[in-house]
Design a protein around this motif. Structure first.
Motif: not given
Ligand SMILES: Cc1cc2nc3c(=O)[nH]c(=O)nc-3n(C[C@H](O)[C@H](O)[C@H](O)COP(=O)(O)OP(=O)(O)OC[C@H]3O[C@@H](n4cnc5c(N)ncnc54)[C@H](O)[C@@H]3O)c2cc1C
Length: 152
Positions: A6-8, A10-14, A32-38, A41-43
């Protein structure tokens, strides 16, 4: 050897990795960086079973069955997170709360009617209320209640 990579982390990958692991798959999570740092981490961590795409829009674009599926998986996703919080003793202050949408003018009132209509078609519980808890002026009879969950 792993069954899945699983690449990434964040909440999706975890969440994907955890589901796969729970179903007996051996997984590796590549971050690529830290768990939950994408973005995760800002949600604001507000979990909602009512989406930016309204159920009316979902019905129009994808049909009623798929819109209904969207309604079901939205609620299921919150349930999965709630279960994980309990099972892994994660201190998150998870709470289920009511949410309100309200119309400020006639245009929004029509939009609300469309939203309520679409929601009722997919079995999403909404109701009109006369009062909301917040000091925000709104057109009478326009606000409605939706179920949602909130993790502060
Ligand atoms: C300010 C803000 C507020 C929000 N509030 C809400 C909310 O209230 N409710 C809600 O449902 N959603 C909210 N969202 C949206 C929600 O946070 C995102 O939809 C969700 O966190 C996306 O998760 P993700 O795992 O898909 O992506 P990410 O959390 O971005 O994770 C992707 C990960 O992949 C890693 N990665 C990228 N490329 C590579 C690679 N090539 N190799 C290895 N690792 C890689 C990154 O480092 C990162 O850790 C908010 C977003 C923001 C910015």
């Amino acid at each position: 050897m792993f069954d899945a990579a699983i690449v990434g982390g964040g909440i999706t990958g975890i969440s994907t990795a955890l589901q796969l692991q729970q179903s007996g798959k051996k997984c590796i999570l590549l971050e690529a960086a830290n768990i939950g740092s994408g973005t995760t981490g800002g949600t604001t961590a507000h979990l909602n079973d009512f989406f930016d795409t309204t159920f009316t829009e979902a019905i129009n674009d994808f049909g009623k069955d798929n819109a209904q599926l969207l309604a079901e998986v939205g609620q299921e996703a919150i349930g999965i997170i709630e279960t994980n919080l309990k099972n892994y003793n994660i201190d998150s202050n998870f709470e289920r709360k009511k949410a309100y949408l309200f119309a400020l003018d006639e245009k929004q009132e029509k939009q609300l009617e469309d939203i309520v209509d679409g929601a009722s078609k997919v079995g999403h519980e909404m109701m009109y209320v006369d009062e909301i808890l917040f000091l925000i002026p709104f057109k009478k009879q326009s606000p409605f209640l939706i179920r949602h969950s909130f993790i502060p």
